[in-house]
Design an enzyme around this catalytic site. Structure first.
Site, mmCIF file in Angstrom:
data_model
loop_
_atom_site.group_PDB
_atom_site.id
_atom_site.type_symbol
_atom_site.label_atom_id
_atom_site.label_comp_id
_atom_site.label_asym_id
_atom_site.label_seq_id
_atom_site.Cartn_x
_atom_site.Cartn_y
_atom_site.Cartn_z
ATOM 1 N N CYS A 263 -28.308 32.565 73.922
ATOM 2 C CA CYS A 263 -29.014 33.811 73.410
ATOM 3 C C CYS A 263 -30.286 33.820 73.429
ATOM 4 C CB CYS A 263 -28.150 34.277 72.087
ATOM 5 S SG CYS A 263 -26.579 34.288 72.331
ATOM 6 N N HIS B 33 -32.432 38.971 67.854
ATOM 7 C CA HIS B 33 -31.268 39.053 68.751
ATOM 8 C C HIS B 33 -30.105 39.722 68.132
ATOM 9 C CE1 HIS B 33 -27.788 37.590 71.201
ATOM 10 N NE2 HIS B 33 -27.451 36.784 69.993
ATOM 11 N N ASN C 191 -23.235 42.085 71.593
ATOM 12 C CA ASN C 191 -24.015 40.853 71.752
ATOM 13 C C ASN C 191 -24.268 40.626 73.267
ATOM 14 O OD1 ASN C 191 -25.174 38.516 71.905
ATOM 15 N ND2 ASN C 191 -23.852 37.505 70.442
HETATM 16 N N1 ACO Z 1 -10.083 42.239 64.776
HETATM 17 C C1 ACO Z 1 -9.176 41.868 63.545
HETATM 18 N N2 ACO Z 1 -9.089 40.843 62.950
HETATM 19 C C2 ACO Z 1 -9.945 39.606 63.331
HETATM 20 C C3 ACO Z 1 -10.603 40.026 64.653
HETATM 21 C C4 ACO Z 1 -10.528 41.067 65.436
HETATM 22 N N3 ACO Z 1 -11.077 41.217 66.456
HETATM 23 N N4 ACO Z 1 -11.244 38.690 64.883
HETATM 24 C C5 ACO Z 1 -10.913 37.943 63.733
HETATM 25 N N5 ACO Z 1 -10.032 38.537 62.755
HETATM 26 C C6 ACO Z 1 -9.630 38.128 61.622
HETATM 27 C C7 ACO Z 1 -9.505 36.489 61.681
HETATM 28 O O1 ACO Z 1 -8.344 36.228 62.372
HETATM 29 C C8 ACO Z 1 -9.234 36.174 60.205
HETATM 30 O O2 ACO Z 1 -7.861 36.551 59.823
HETATM 31 P P1 ACO Z 1 -7.355 35.751 58.722
HETATM 32 O O3 ACO Z 1 -7.968 35.894 57.298
HETATM 33 O O4 ACO Z 1 -5.941 36.313 58.591
HETATM 34 O O5 ACO Z 1 -7.359 34.241 59.180
HETATM 35 C C9 ACO Z 1 -10.306 37.618 59.736
HETATM 36 O O6 ACO Z 1 -10.203 38.536 60.596
HETATM 37 C C10 ACO Z 1 -11.466 37.098 59.105
HETATM 38 O O7 ACO Z 1 -12.119 36.146 60.165
HETATM 39 P P2 ACO Z 1 -13.503 35.369 59.726
HETATM 40 O O8 ACO Z 1 -13.902 34.786 60.984
HETATM 41 O O9 ACO Z 1 -13.635 34.870 58.709
HETATM 42 O O10 ACO Z 1 -14.542 36.985 59.911
HETATM 43 P P3 ACO Z 1 -15.833 36.986 59.831
HETATM 44 O O11 ACO Z 1 -16.032 38.172 58.400
HETATM 45 O O12 ACO Z 1 -16.516 35.850 59.610
HETATM 46 O O13 ACO Z 1 -16.383 37.771 61.092
HETATM 47 C C11 ACO Z 1 -17.448 37.243 63.084
HETATM 48 C C12 ACO Z 1 -16.131 37.226 62.281
HETATM 49 C C13 ACO Z 1 -17.572 38.954 63.385
HETATM 50 C C14 ACO Z 1 -17.182 36.550 64.304
HETATM 51 C C15 ACO Z 1 -18.497 36.777 62.302
HETATM 52 O O14 ACO Z 1 -18.262 35.537 61.874
HETATM 53 C C16 ACO Z 1 -19.870 36.668 63.155
HETATM 54 O O15 ACO Z 1 -20.363 37.649 63.469
HETATM 55 N N6 ACO Z 1 -20.240 35.387 63.389
HETATM 56 C C17 ACO Z 1 -21.317 35.200 64.169
HETATM 57 C C18 ACO Z 1 -21.083 35.216 65.510
HETATM 58 C C19 ACO Z 1 -21.974 35.334 66.243
HETATM 59 O O16 ACO Z 1 -23.134 36.016 65.992
HETATM 60 N N7 ACO Z 1 -22.073 34.841 67.683
HETATM 61 C C20 ACO Z 1 -22.958 34.902 68.446
HETATM 62 C C21 ACO Z 1 -24.385 34.113 68.017
HETATM 63 S S1 ACO Z 1 -25.093 33.303 69.225
HETATM 64 C C22 ACO Z 1 -24.812 34.375 70.438
HETATM 65 O O17 ACO Z 1 -25.082 35.179 70.602
HETATM 66 C C23 ACO Z 1 -24.065 33.671 71.669
#
Ligand code: ACO
Length: 328
Positions: free
Chosen positions: A116, A255, A285
């Site tokens: 990214c 980003h 993203n």
């Molecule tokens: N729909 C519904 N529920 C979901 C989904 C979905 N699409 N995805 C995950 N969940 C659930 C999980 O299973 C978890 O359930 P559980 O509590 O029963 O175990 C719950 O939601 C919470 O999951 P978390 O991973 O803790 O959720 P979080 O609030 O951290 O959000 C996310 C997840 C959106 C991926 C966040 O962590 C994030 O944005 N991280 C950064 C990701 C990123 O930016 N990546 C790219 C950066 S670098 C690049 O661009 C390649």
């Protein structure tokens, strides 16, 4: 006006696939909801490529627009630098496919993989070439079709990403405008928090238990934490490097990974939300394409006037991260 050569943007462009994929449609594909996606990520729709919209075609479309804005033609391009992790071919480079499509016969072309952060890394590299020869015209592109790299059964990742391309045509300037600060970082020790396997499995001697297919895998919570910390620190680094404060900056383009990452940055940097450009709601993203796509939109919306200070910051797999300040 000290005669230093800075990287100056002559034109910007972007290109998106036609197909819009909504959160409501994703509800029918994996166990998710519009409400979960919108509140946890800020994403409402993303674009998904179809036939004729491979990474090189999107990249060439963005480059054509940048050329048009600059009033130049493909034959004027000396170098094509393309940040991507999702070219339709492993070899040749996507940049060479773009060269062919544009007819940029006088250019040399290659890809750069910084995930990214690919566009900012490429811009930083363009700056080094321009310090050697300020007259060069360099097409810097970020382009991705991550729809071809996500597991559409994995709700943790498939809701996050989208396809698109953005481009900037740059040259050298010695009148004080252009890139005034830039700093890139990497930390390979954290590679497995956000990664995608290659085709190692084709050679049984080289394949290993970790290879789980060529899909994006991510420990979202950890990535989130590092992304905020790293981008804030990169921003502070380039501000210090240029003797500026965040109050001097007109527009910040981060980003576009997650609206909550952006909001955490706003809090830590203590900047008004209006200074931050956000379009993640429309495109998700788009990895290396996210900053140049947003930059082209902001430019065409008239958000940047000559003399304004633009700050861009990125974070991606590697980990890689960095920040750049340009006087527009
Ligand atoms: N729909 C519904 N529920 C979901 C989904 C979905 N699409 N995805 C995950 N969940 C659930 C999980 O299973 C978890 O359930 P559980 O509590 O029963 O175990 C719950 O939601 C919470 O999951 P978390 O991973 O803790 O959720 P979080 O609030 O951290 O959000 C996310 C997840 C959106 C991926 C966040 O962590 C994030 O944005 N991280 C950064 C990701 C990123 O930016 N990546 C790219 C950066 S670098 C690049 O661009 C390649």
């Amino acid at each position: 006006m000290d005669g230093t050569t800075n990287t100056f943007v002559l034109g910007t462009g972007s290109c998106l696939p036609k197909r819009v994929l909504t959160n409501a449609e994703l509800e029918g594909m994996v166990d998710t909801s519009d409400e979960w996606i919108a509140t946890r990520t800020g994403i409402k729709t993303r674009r998904i490529s179809g036939p004729g919209e491979e990474t090189s075609h999107l990249a060439a479309g963005a480059a054509r627009q940048a050329l048009h804005m600059a009033g130049l033609t493909a034959g004027d391009i000396d170098i094509i630098l393309l940040g991507t992790v999702s070219s339709e071919m492993s070899m040749p480079s996507c940049a060479c496919l773009v060269q062919k499509e544009l007819g940029a016969v006088n250019a040399f072309a290659f890809d750069l993989n910084a995930a990214c952060s690919g566009f900012l890394y490429a811009l930083d590299m363009a700056d080094a070439y321009l310090k050697r020869d300020p007259a060069l015209k360099i097409m810097v592109i970020g382009a991705e079709t991550l729809s071809s790299r996500v597991n559409w059964q994995d709700r943790d990742t498939c809701v996050l990403f989208g396809d698109g391309a953005g481009a900037c045509l740059v040259t050298g300037s010695s009148n004080g405008s252009g890139m005034i600060a830039s700093k890139m970082f990497s930390d390979g020790r954290l590679f497995d928090l956000l990664c995608m396997d290659s085709a190692l499995g084709m050679n049984p001697e080289l394949s290993n238990y970790q290879n789980q297919g060529s899909f994006i895998r991510m420990i979202g919570r950890d990535v989130f934490r590092y992304a905020v910390r790293a981008m804030v620190s990169a921003v502070e680094h380039v501000l210090t490097q240029s003797g500026l404060t965040v109050d001097d900056v007109t527009l910040i383009i981060p980003h576009q990974a997650n609206i909550r990452i952006v909001k955490s940055m706003i809090e830590r940097l203590n900047v008004p939300a209006e200074k931050i450009y956000v379009n993640i709601d429309k495109y998700g993203n788009t990895s290396a394409a996210s900053i140049p796509l947003a930059l082209d939109e902001a430019n065409r919306e008239g958000r940047l006037q000559r003399g304004d200070l633009l700050l861009c910051c990125a974070f991606g797999s590697g980990f890689t991260w960095g920040a750049t300040i340009l006087r527009w």
